[in-house]
Design a protein around this motif. Structure first.
Motif, PDB file in Angstrom:
ATOM      1  N   HIS A 190      -2.838   3.084   8.965  1.00 32.68           N
ATOM      2  CA  HIS A 190      -3.855   2.206   8.366  1.00 32.68           C
ATOM      3  C   HIS A 190      -4.018   0.947   9.208  1.00 32.68           C
ATOM      4  N   GLU A 227       0.817  -1.218   0.000  1.00 36.16           N
ATOM      5  CA  GLU A 227       0.000   0.000   0.000  1.00 36.16           C
ATOM      6  C   GLU A 227       0.855   1.274   0.000  1.00 36.16           C
ATOM      7  N   HIS A 245     -12.479  -3.273   3.486  1.00 39.91           N
ATOM      8  CA  HIS A 245     -11.039  -3.384   3.689  1.00 39.91           C
ATOM      9  C   HIS A 245     -10.539  -2.818   5.018  1.00 39.91           C
ATOM     10  N   HIS A 260      -6.906  -2.550  10.181  1.00 33.82           N
ATOM     11  CA  HIS A 260      -8.112  -3.307   9.849  1.00 33.82           C
ATOM     12  C   HIS A 260      -8.919  -3.459  11.133  1.00 33.82           C
TER      13      HIS A 260
END
Ligand code: ZN
Length: 686
Positions: A137, A123, A198, A139
């Motif tokens: 980032h 990413e 995501h 999850h």
């Protein structure tokens, strides 16, 4: 969700990492805060970055993106885990219409500051195309509940207002990076982005700002979810077994190990993750639909596959019936997996090799969550991920619905070369997935064998009398090797305890492949004068204990149906008894007979039985006075005594360990007695 930022800890990180730029030190600090919370990130998931400046070799100031490198986990990240990439070049790539994954990786690698760095995250471009200094980032569980709602955009609006931008699902890579930057540029007031199906990105001008925004967004999502009434599971009606978790697992696991071994030609460990919620889910009506939809975030697919296997066992009358039932459920799973592969491969016209069709996650009614992997670590990762998945699925349905990625997108992820690269291509160790049960494992030959088998990748079940020594040995091996190590204080003459210990081996690993029956003790006395009681004691320890261990191991081998190896520590005394050592030599001679009998009776099942005939190893067995006495009787020093063999070399416990390993691997050898004594014709088997 608790915000764990502390000014003092941030300062401490700056001091600790004083040899790198303060930006990187703070990047490490908040990356670790995020990585340490399993509600945010699991096993290598998530990534973070910071944009900074540095001087290159010719003293020019350059802008650099430091971004998480693959192979690193956020909770343990260090400066080398944040490879630096020249930012100007990454930003220029945005002008391209398209960029293949291979080219993307190449561009990133060829613009690294340090050629030895790991690959920057898949990413990386997303981090590069956004202008913010710090980007986080995750999850996070709560963000996935929201991101997997069918009307995720509306739900996000309700929760976050206009503070979080919405990015529709695109597979990670160049296209996603471009799309995310465009969403941000439409409304530059957003503090983060929700990537549908995501996970969550937040950003800020400082490490604290980006982290605060991350925790704030997750907290808002958690509060929204907490307001919804959790849906109750409807217990399965009918034959869901109620036999006690351990009993169910112990019946099931060796069968699974065997079926997986037969299908793949590899060895597997099976683990049960105790969790009341997982058990309730696995035993519910909802499980058959809710669990079959898909993973909570795409990169879980390489750890858990898209779907768990569901079992609601009915056949308890016999091992064979139970095996048939499990085998037929697996067959259906394989068929469906193959169909999924073929359908997607054909539809996309791609050239891919089918991965193994074996489920990694099982939900078993009355038992709960079972995971299977080639290593203990794999089973742990799958179990951690799936426990969170159960919670995410349950909350998703309680909030509204669960609409994760469909099969065709998950296929792209599962068969994406960059995802498969995360699993590592290093060659599997020789004994990967195998389980070795070793007695007398705390010292001498047993310990040397344990170390060698662990080095080769075997998981260990170590038994010994001495708790202290055993725990020390186990800790030492755990410190060096990533295999499973279980330590069990056990007196091998206690028949019940020995039989029960096999239930523990199964509870830990699902079964066993090698028994190294090593524990013993040399008792002395002229055979005509020895008390019968002493002789019997010697037989209990030096013969019957081996027999009980072997019979239990064979019982499991026969359920697994994947062979198995018995390895006994006989002694040169079996062939060449010493004067007044009858109480030791007699049971050891019987061990040689026992070795051959097992070879004879169980060869047809692929079960092998071998022994080692060692002599003069400096171990606890050989008390120093005994050595001196014996050496003196031969007119030798202690050192020369140990070298008095044909090769004139001392034989060590590690030599015997190597012998056990050789016999474990010698697939065509059974009923064999291997001599490891430096050469002694009088003691050589004939
Ligand atoms: Zn991600």
């Amino acid at each position: 969700m608790e915000n764990k930022w502390k000014d003092s800890s941030a300062q401490a990180a700056i001091e600790k990492y004083s040899d790198v730029h303060e930006d990187i030190a703070l990047r490490i600090y908040t990356s670790r805060l995020i990585g340490a919370d399993p509600a945010l990130v699991l096993h290598g998931g998530g990534n973070t970055s910071v944009k900074s400046r540095t001087k290159n070799k010719v003293n020019e100031e350059v802008d650099v993106l430091y971004v998480k490198g693959s192979g690193w986990d956020l909770d343990t990240i260090e400066p080398p885990g944040l490879p630096g990439v020249l930012l100007d070049h990454l930003i220029k790539l945005r002008d391209l219409d398209s960029l293949s994954d291979e080219d993307m990786v190449n561009e990133q690698r060829t613009h690294l500051l340090d050629a030895n760095s790991p690959n920057p995250s898949v990413e990386t471009l997303l981090h590069a195309f956004l202008p913010h200094k710090f980007i986080d980032h995750s999850h996070a569980d709560a963000s996935l509940v929201i991101a997997n709602q069918p009307d995720a955009e509306k739900t996000c609006q309700k929760i976050f207002g206009n503070t979080i931008g919405i990015v529709p699902y695109i597979m990670p890579g160049f296209a996603l990076a471009k799309a995310a930057a465009e969403v941000y540029e439409k409304d530059k007031n957003v503090e983060g982005l929700m990537l549908i199906n995501h996970g969550l990105f937040t950003f800020g001008s400082t490490a604290k700002e980006s982290y605060d925004r991350h925790i704030h967004a997750v907290t808002l999502a958690e509060e929204y979810i907490a307001k919804k009434q959790p849906k109750a599971f409807t217990p399965l009606e009918g034959p869901a077994i109620n036999e006690g978790e351990k009993k169910i697992f112990n019946a099931l696991a060796p069968i699974l190990r065997g079926l997986y071994g037969q299908k793949s030609g590899k060895s597997w460990v099976v683990c049960h993750r105790k969790s009341e919620k997982a058990k309730a889910f696995a035993s519910s009506e909802e499980c058959s639909t809710w669990s079959q939809v898909g993973t909570a975030t795409p990169d879980h697919v390489i750890r858990t596959k898209q779907k768990p296997l569901l079992l609601n066992l009915k056949q308890w009358q016999s091992v064979d019936l139970l095996r048939d039932e499990v085998a037929s459920a697996l067959e259906t799973y394989y068929k469906n997996y193959h169909q999924y592969f073929k359908l997607n491969k054909d539809a996309k016209g791609v050239d891919k090799t089918e991965l193994d069709p074996l489920p990694r996650v099982l939900l078993v009614a009355g038992l709960g969550l079972v995971t299977i992997g080639k290593t203990i670590k794999e089973t742990k990762i799958a179990a951690d991920i799936y426990l969170h998945t159960i919670d995410i699925i349950h909350k998703s349905f309680s909030v509204g619905d669960y609409a994760p990625l469909k099969s065709d997108d998950l296929f792209d992820m599962e068969y994406w070369s960059l995802e498969q690269a995360k699993l590592g291509k290093s060659k599997a160790s020789v004994l990967q997935g195998k389980v070795a049960y070793i007695t007398g494992a705390a010292s001498g030959i047993g310990l040397a064998t344990a170390k060698l088998f662990a080095e080769q990748g075997a998981n260990l079940y170590l038994a010994d009398l001495s708790e202290d020594k055993l725990n020390k040995a186990a800790d030492m091996i755990r410190g060096k090797h990533k295999v499973g190590v279980t330590a069990q204080v056990l007196n091998v003459v206690d028949e019940n305890a020995v039989r029960e210990s096999f239930a523990e081996v199964v509870a830990n690993y699902g079964g066993v492949d090698f028994l190294i029956s090593n524990a013993g003790n040399a008792m002395q006395g002229a055979i005509g004068e020895i008390e019968l009681k002493v002789l019997r004691q010697s037989f209990e320890l030096n013969f019957f204990a081996h027999q009980i261990l072997a019979s239990e191991a064979v019982r499991l081998f026969l359920i697994q149906k994947t062979g198995g190896v018995l390895l006994f520590n006989a002694s040169k005394a079996a062939f060449n008894p010493g004067k007044d050592f009858g109480p030791y030599a007699l049971p050891k001679a019987a061990i040689v007979a026992l070795t051959k009998q097992y070879a004879l009776d169980y060869g047809q099942f692929g079960i092998r039985s071998n022994a080692i005939n060692a002599d003069r190893i400096r171990t606890a067995l050989f008390a120093e006075e005994v050595v001196k006495e014996r050496a003196a009787a031969r007119g030798l020093s202690a050192d020369d005594y140990f070298k008095s063999n044909l090769l004139q070399q001392e034989v060590f416990d590690t030599d015997v360990a190597q012998g056990f390993l050789n016999l474990a691997l010698a697939e065509k050898t059974t009923g064999s007695i291997l001599t490891i004594d430096g050469g002694n014709i009088a003691a050589s088997p004939r």
